[in-house]
Design an enzyme around this catalytic site. Structure first.
Site, mmCIF file in Angstrom:
data_model
loop_
_atom_site.group_PDB
_atom_site.id
_atom_site.type_symbol
_atom_site.label_atom_id
_atom_site.label_comp_id
_atom_site.label_asym_id
_atom_site.label_seq_id
_atom_site.Cartn_x
_atom_site.Cartn_y
_atom_site.Cartn_z
ATOM 1 N N GLU A 142 56.521 37.977 -98.151
ATOM 2 C CA GLU A 142 55.478 38.689 -97.390
ATOM 3 C C GLU A 142 54.480 37.660 -96.865
ATOM 4 O O GLU A 142 54.663 36.458 -97.024
ATOM 5 C CB GLU A 142 54.763 39.714 -98.290
ATOM 6 C CG GLU A 142 54.030 39.099 -99.466
ATOM 7 C CD GLU A 142 53.445 40.128 -100.427
ATOM 8 O OE1 GLU A 142 53.655 41.331 -100.275
ATOM 9 O OE2 GLU A 142 52.765 39.685 -101.382
ATOM 10 N N ASP A 169 43.759 38.383 -98.771
ATOM 11 C CA ASP A 169 44.583 38.313 -97.549
ATOM 12 C C ASP A 169 43.769 37.877 -96.326
ATOM 13 O O ASP A 169 43.820 38.532 -95.262
ATOM 14 C CB ASP A 169 45.208 39.690 -97.238
ATOM 15 C CG ASP A 169 45.903 40.319 -98.438
ATOM 16 O OD1 ASP A 169 46.557 39.586 -99.193
ATOM 17 O OD2 ASP A 169 45.796 41.549 -98.605
HETATM 18 O O1 FUB Z 1 46.791 43.111 -100.259
HETATM 19 C C1 FUB Z 1 47.939 43.896 -100.424
HETATM 20 C C2 FUB Z 1 49.154 43.049 -100.328
HETATM 21 O O2 FUB Z 1 49.134 42.042 -101.330
HETATM 22 C C3 FUB Z 1 49.295 42.274 -99.053
HETATM 23 O O3 FUB Z 1 49.661 43.063 -97.950
HETATM 24 C C4 FUB Z 1 50.270 41.271 -99.486
HETATM 25 O O4 FUB Z 1 50.443 40.206 -98.610
HETATM 26 C C5 FUB Z 1 49.702 40.853 -100.821
HETATM 27 O O5 FUB Z 1 48.690 39.903 -100.696
#
Ligand code: FUB
Length: 340
Positions: free
Chosen positions: A243, A32
């Site tokens: 997301e 991320d």
């Molecule tokens: O790293 C945890 C979660 O996985 C992140 O918040 C999301 O975007 C995904 O990459």
């Protein structure tokens, strides 16, 4: 098609031969990556993946991260410096578990680290921590940002100095649980069967207060529409928001980019205001190795770069590694799709 900035972006690496792209960090697992240029250098604010031996589930329980590191680089392909732990779960009074994808911003002589975490009742909120240095350490506020929920904050500052936060994530990110305005635990993934022809759940956007510690207005939906101006539907899983929001501005247009989650694309949509609406334009990156995909886009000395992750180093979806490559555009600003 010509790119604006050339084909051989990363020295020795050809955009069309991606196998050579190497992880930026190999001694820890990182994911991320939110990259920013502060004082002429690149700073990366990633998640720090660990093996916590939590079984994999649809809510992402296996992503059980406990601290953040900051990395810096003099150039996008230069040496990576690890500045160590800059914020630890045990020092965040309100947080219970799962430090997920963070972002950072600079204003008023202060650096702000924004991060999602579950509170002690297992509800995700977004916290903020401050430092006088881009490399921390960061001191957390005692409570999460009032009115914040869900995950994956991304803070964008426009040329007029106004900052906006984009955030949200469905399934394990819990965005669907706030659909009615209050927390509804029974919604575990999205709105569920029978809702496929309704507009997809939206990321949220909100103007930040001058002190960058709170929201300055009610949350708004980040509306993504198709080429006919119709909202992208919940059943349109190749294009709907899941997301990993990011915002960047190029040639006076606002580019909202995000992950489609269970279909594993990084996509983008274009608009003429930071609030949208944004018209879906296409895929930035096809699925990487591993379940999740998450990125940031940054301008460094006139060239654009995408920081992202995959799970190539470990072969395990929750133990990821960050990478970078140049982002190439067509003459009209359209982003060229990357084959990882
Ligand atoms: O790293 C945890 C979660 O996985 C992140 O918040 C999301 O975007 C995904 O990459």
């Amino acid at each position: 098609a010509l790119s604006l900035s050339g084909t051989f972006a990363v020295p020795g690496f050809c955009q069309d031969k991606p196998a050579a792209i190497k992880p930026l960090v190999t001694d820890l697992f990182t994911a991320d990556p939110s990259a920013h240029v502060f004082n002429g250098k690149i700073f990366i604010y990633p998640s720090h993946d660990i093996e916590a031996n939590v079984p994999q589930d649809d809510e992402g329980g296996h992503f059980n991260m406990r601290d953040y590191h900051v990395y810096s680089m003099d150039s996008p392909t230069g040496k990576v410096t690890d500045h160590g732990v800059v914020l630890d779960l045990k020092d965040i009074p309100w947080a219970g578990r799962q430090l997920w994808a963070p972002d950072a911003a600079f204003k008023n002589g202060t650096y702000y680290l924004y991060f999602p975490a579950k509170d002690k009742q297992d509800v995700f909120h977004i916290g903020v921590a401050t430092s006088k240095s881009p490399t921390g350490p960061f001191k957390p506020q005692p409570e999460p940002i009032p009115g914040s929920y869900s995950i994956d904050p991304a803070v964008f500052t426009d040329l007029d100095g106004t900052s906006y936060m984009y955030f949200g994530g469905i399934w394990g990110g819990q965005l669907q649980r706030w659909h009615t305005g209050k927390y509804e635990k029974s919604l575990s993934t999205d709105l569920g069967k029978g809702h496929e022809n309704e507009p997809a759940l939206s990321a949220k956007v909100v103007k930040m207060s001058k002190d960058m510690l709170s929201f300055d207005e009610p949350l708004r939906d980040v509306q993504i529409v198709d080429e006919n101006g119709k909202p992208i539907l919940a059943g349109d899983k190749d294009r709907r928001f899941f997301e990993g929001a990011w915002m960047h501005k190029f040639n006076n247009k606002y580019y909202f980019s995000y992950s489609t989650g269970d279909t594993h694309f990084l996509c983008y949509a274009e608009g003429s205001s930071p609030y949208g609406p944004f018209t879906y334009k296409g895929v930035i990156m096809k699925p990487v190795e591993g379940w999740t995909t998450h990125h940031s886009i940054v301008d460094f000395k006139g060239k654009w770069y995408i920081y992202y992750h995959d799970a190539a180093l470990s072969g395990k979806t929750h133990l990821r590694n960050i990478k970078v490559r140049e982002l190439l555009r067509e003459k009209d600003g359209a982003i060229r799709t990357i084959e990882p």
